[in-house]
Design a protein around this motif. Structure first.
Motif, mmCIF file in Angstrom:
data_model
loop_
_atom_site.group_PDB
_atom_site.id
_atom_site.type_symbol
_atom_site.label_atom_id
_atom_site.label_comp_id
_atom_site.label_asym_id
_atom_site.label_seq_id
_atom_site.Cartn_x
_atom_site.Cartn_y
_atom_site.Cartn_z
ATOM 1 N N MET A 1 9.163 -14.290 9.906
ATOM 2 C CA MET A 1 8.867 -13.259 8.926
ATOM 3 C C MET A 1 9.335 -11.879 9.340
ATOM 4 O O MET A 1 9.502 -11.016 8.550
ATOM 5 C CB MET A 1 7.351 -13.173 8.673
ATOM 6 N N ARG A 2 9.412 -11.655 10.610
ATOM 7 C CA ARG A 2 9.684 -10.298 11.065
ATOM 8 C C ARG A 2 11.137 -10.102 11.453
ATOM 9 O O ARG A 2 11.737 -10.963 12.080
ATOM 10 C CB ARG A 2 8.831 -9.950 12.302
ATOM 11 N N LEU A 3 11.627 -8.955 11.037
ATOM 12 C CA LEU A 3 12.956 -8.530 11.504
ATOM 13 C C LEU A 3 12.843 -8.241 12.982
ATOM 14 O O LEU A 3 11.986 -7.514 13.425
ATOM 15 C CB LEU A 3 13.360 -7.267 10.751
ATOM 16 N N SER A 4 13.680 -8.933 13.676
ATOM 17 C CA SER A 4 13.628 -8.749 15.130
ATOM 18 C C SER A 4 13.729 -7.289 15.453
ATOM 19 O O SER A 4 14.539 -6.567 14.909
ATOM 20 C CB SER A 4 14.755 -9.516 15.808
ATOM 21 N N ASP A 5 12.835 -6.970 16.276
ATOM 22 C CA ASP A 5 12.859 -5.562 16.679
ATOM 23 C C ASP A 5 13.837 -5.395 17.809
ATOM 24 O O ASP A 5 13.784 -6.108 18.805
ATOM 25 C CB ASP A 5 11.460 -5.188 17.116
ATOM 26 N N VAL A 6 14.792 -4.548 17.546
ATOM 27 C CA VAL A 6 15.827 -4.349 18.566
ATOM 28 C C VAL A 6 15.636 -2.980 19.150
ATOM 29 O O VAL A 6 15.649 -2.002 18.433
ATOM 30 C CB VAL A 6 17.230 -4.460 17.973
ATOM 31 N N THR A 7 15.417 -2.939 20.456
ATOM 32 C CA THR A 7 15.257 -1.653 21.117
ATOM 33 C C THR A 7 16.435 -1.436 22.025
ATOM 34 O O THR A 7 16.729 -2.262 22.866
ATOM 35 C CB THR A 7 13.971 -1.626 21.947
ATOM 36 N N ARG B 1 16.219 -14.809 11.976
ATOM 37 C CA ARG B 1 16.364 -16.192 11.523
ATOM 38 C C ARG B 1 16.744 -16.210 10.032
ATOM 39 O O ARG B 1 17.785 -15.675 9.681
ATOM 40 C CB ARG B 1 15.089 -16.993 11.830
ATOM 41 N N ASP B 2 15.911 -16.779 9.146
ATOM 42 C CA ASP B 2 16.297 -16.832 7.733
ATOM 43 C C ASP B 2 15.556 -15.789 6.896
ATOM 44 O O ASP B 2 15.431 -15.924 5.684
ATOM 45 C CB ASP B 2 16.059 -18.240 7.165
ATOM 46 N N SER B 3 15.065 -14.726 7.523
ATOM 47 C CA SER B 3 14.356 -13.668 6.808
ATOM 48 C C SER B 3 15.341 -12.762 6.070
ATOM 49 O O SER B 3 16.335 -12.331 6.646
ATOM 50 C CB SER B 3 13.536 -12.816 7.785
ATOM 51 N N GLY C 1 15.688 -9.841 2.356
ATOM 52 C CA GLY C 1 15.056 -9.152 1.236
ATOM 53 C C GLY C 1 14.139 -8.014 1.605
ATOM 54 O O GLY C 1 14.027 -7.606 2.760
ATOM 55 N N LEU C 2 13.457 -7.501 0.587
ATOM 56 C CA LEU C 2 12.586 -6.335 0.736
ATOM 57 C C LEU C 2 11.437 -6.578 1.710
ATOM 58 O O LEU C 2 10.981 -5.660 2.389
ATOM 59 C CB LEU C 2 12.001 -5.951 -0.629
ATOM 60 N N PHE C 3 10.936 -7.811 1.759
ATOM 61 C CA PHE C 3 9.781 -8.120 2.602
ATOM 62 C C PHE C 3 10.150 -9.084 3.733
ATOM 63 O O PHE C 3 9.273 -9.599 4.412
ATOM 64 C CB PHE C 3 8.655 -8.721 1.752
ATOM 65 N N GLN C 4 11.466 -9.323 3.926
ATOM 66 C CA GLN C 4 11.931 -10.245 4.961
ATOM 67 C C GLN C 4 11.217 -11.600 4.849
ATOM 68 O O GLN C 4 10.702 -12.154 5.819
ATOM 69 C CB GLN C 4 11.737 -9.641 6.343
ATOM 70 N N GLN C 5 11.200 -12.111 3.616
ATOM 71 C CA GLN C 5 10.592 -13.412 3.361
ATOM 72 C C GLN C 5 11.567 -14.521 3.764
ATOM 73 O O GLN C 5 12.780 -14.330 3.729
ATOM 74 C CB GLN C 5 10.209 -13.520 1.881
ATOM 75 N N ARG C 6 11.021 -15.679 4.118
ATOM 76 C CA ARG C 6 11.844 -16.763 4.664
ATOM 77 C C ARG C 6 11.832 -17.984 3.758
ATOM 78 O O ARG C 6 10.777 -18.411 3.265
ATOM 79 C CB ARG C 6 11.349 -17.146 6.048
ATOM 80 N N THR C 7 13.013 -18.562 3.582
ATOM 81 C CA THR C 7 13.122 -19.810 2.834
ATOM 82 C C THR C 7 12.329 -20.913 3.517
ATOM 83 O O THR C 7 11.648 -21.711 2.859
ATOM 84 C CB THR C 7 14.607 -20.221 2.719
ATOM 85 N N SER C 8 12.375 -20.938 4.841
ATOM 86 C CA SER C 8 11.729 -22.011 5.592
ATOM 87 C C SER C 8 10.211 -21.975 5.528
ATOM 88 O O SER C 8 9.552 -22.949 5.892
ATOM 89 C CB SER C 8 12.166 -21.957 7.053
ATOM 90 N N THR C 9 9.632 -20.862 5.090
ATOM 91 C CA THR C 9 8.172 -20.789 4.980
ATOM 92 C C THR C 9 7.706 -20.735 3.525
ATOM 93 O O THR C 9 6.574 -20.361 3.246
ATOM 94 C CB THR C 9 7.626 -19.565 5.748
ATOM 95 N N GLY C 10 8.624 -21.075 2.610
ATOM 96 C CA GLY C 10 8.194 -21.294 1.230
ATOM 97 C C GLY C 10 8.266 -20.130 0.275
ATOM 98 O O GLY C 10 7.693 -20.196 -0.814
ATOM 99 N N TRP C 11 8.985 -19.064 0.611
ATOM 100 C CA TRP C 11 9.036 -17.911 -0.284
ATOM 101 C C TRP C 11 10.097 -18.068 -1.383
ATOM 102 O O TRP C 11 10.170 -17.247 -2.288
ATOM 103 C CB TRP C 11 9.321 -16.642 0.509
ATOM 104 N N GLY C 12 10.915 -19.100 -1.301
ATOM 105 C CA GLY C 12 11.952 -19.314 -2.306
ATOM 106 C C GLY C 12 13.296 -19.552 -1.651
ATOM 107 O O GLY C 12 13.421 -19.535 -0.421
ATOM 108 N N THR C 13 14.312 -19.780 -2.470
ATOM 109 C CA THR C 13 15.657 -19.929 -1.942
ATOM 110 C C THR C 13 16.184 -18.561 -1.519
ATOM 111 O O THR C 13 15.598 -17.520 -1.859
ATOM 112 C CB THR C 13 16.589 -20.520 -3.008
ATOM 113 N N HIS C 14 17.298 -18.563 -0.796
ATOM 114 C CA HIS C 14 17.914 -17.298 -0.385
ATOM 115 C C HIS C 14 18.206 -16.430 -1.610
ATOM 116 O O HIS C 14 17.926 -15.220 -1.609
ATOM 117 C CB HIS C 14 19.206 -17.587 0.387
#
Length: 335
Positions: free
Chosen positions: A1-7, A248-250, A252-265
């Motif tokens: 779900m989360r955009l990898s935080d890159v520091t 990963r597959d996050s 959109g606006l909320f970094q939703q993932r296909t693999s966790t059921g938020w919809g297709t890409h």
């Protein structure tokens, strides 16, 4: 779900130049006995030949390629690395792009690498009027007429929290020209801070997305608190931008993932779908439900961060709370 935080940390290396070591030759004198008649003269020390080589220091190479007007960020890039490759100062690149020392850049983003030229003064446009219709917002009216929210509010004697209604006539004036001044250099954040300081200022794409989140929330009957939670969550997850990439597959606006059921890409990249899914969840092919905010039992009594985390299930739940105040400002400004 989360955009990898890159520091990105920039390490500076000090190149120490050791001083040349010069050998000092000293003769050892042995004291003559007190009763010696004649002291024996020490033999002469032969002259030292040759030179002591000094360590070489390699000078920093000066880039031979002139900096382009713009640069597209590549994976692994840092502002310091980009600036250094073109012989620029990192602080200048940050200033020209309105960034701070802790700002995050992302692949595909375009950075300005030359000082912007001052814009020529434009003649003020004549004032016009607009009759408010159902569904209008001050922000939407300003966008359609090429002006700003502040200009419309000032021309009509309205405050930030003012409500407009269908049939109302608004005076539309051009935005006041900005004072000519050099952009301020970015100020480094405190070293103890783990996140950038939240700011209510939004770019045009961010403001458009904020207005869309608010409009859909209103259509669904979501409370102001629920809409503010959606606004703050989107800012944390994607900088309130409809990104087509993420952890990963996050996406959109909320970094939703296909693999966790938020919809297709494609569905998640549809802002309307993504926003509605955040509020009401999404149905999965196997009959299960990916819960949205309104599906969370007792979310109204949770804290701002707890409610956002209940939907997002983020690895960094502490990042939502700092955006609560800004989210309510956006709600007042664009709603």
């Amino acid at each position: 779900m989360r955009l990898s935080d890159v520091t990105t940390r920039t390490k500076y290396t000090r190149i120490g130049v050791p001083a040349a070591v010069v050998g000092v030759l000293a003769s050892s004198l042995t004291a003559a006995p007190a009763n010696a008649a004649v002291a024996t003269e020490a033999p002469p020390i032969p002259a030292r030949t040759g030179t002591i080589p000094l360590p070489s220091v390699t000078a920093r190479a000066v880039p031979t390629t002139a900096a382009p007007n713009t640069y597209t960020v590549q994976p692994g890039d840092t502002v310091y690395g980009i600036a250094d490759s073109f012989g620029l100062a990192a602080v200048d690149v940050l200033t020209w792009n309105g960034l701070g020392w802790r700002s995050v850049i992302y692949p595909g983003q375009t950075l300005i690498l030359t000082a912007p030229a001052p814009a020529p003064a434009a003649a003020p446009a004549p004032a016009t009027t607009h009759t408010v219709v159902a569904g209008d917002t001050v922000f939407a009216i300003a966008q359609r007429n090429g002006t700003t929210v502040d200009a419309i509010l000032a021309a009509n004697g309205l405050g930030q929290g003012a409500i407009i209604y269908p049939g109302q006539s608004l005076i539309i004036t051009a935005a006041a020209p900005a004072a000519s001044a050099a952009p301020a250099a970015p100020t480094p954040d405190a070293s103890t801070s783990d996140a950038s300081t939240p700011s209510a200022a939004l770019s045009a794409p961010q403001a458009e997305n904020a207005a869309l989140i608010i409009r859909i929330g209103r259509e669904l009957g979501v409370s102001d608190r629920g809409i503010a939670i959606a606004l703050g969550t989107s800012m944390v997850e994607s900088w309130m931008r409809n990104l087509d990439w993420g952890d990963r597959d996050s996406v959109g606006l909320f970094q939703q993932r296909t693999s966790t059921g938020w919809g297709t890409h494609e569905q998640i990249m549809d802002r309307d779908h993504a926003i509605r899914a955040f509020f009401t969840g999404a149905s999965n092919a196997d009959g299960t439900i990916t819960r949205g905010l309104l599906d969370i039992s007792g979310w109204e009594s949770m804290s701002f961060a707890e409610a956002a985390q209940a939907v997002q299930i983020s690895a960094y739940p502490e990042r939502y709370a700092p955006w609560e105040a800004a989210a309510y400002e956006w709600l007042a400004l664009y709603g």
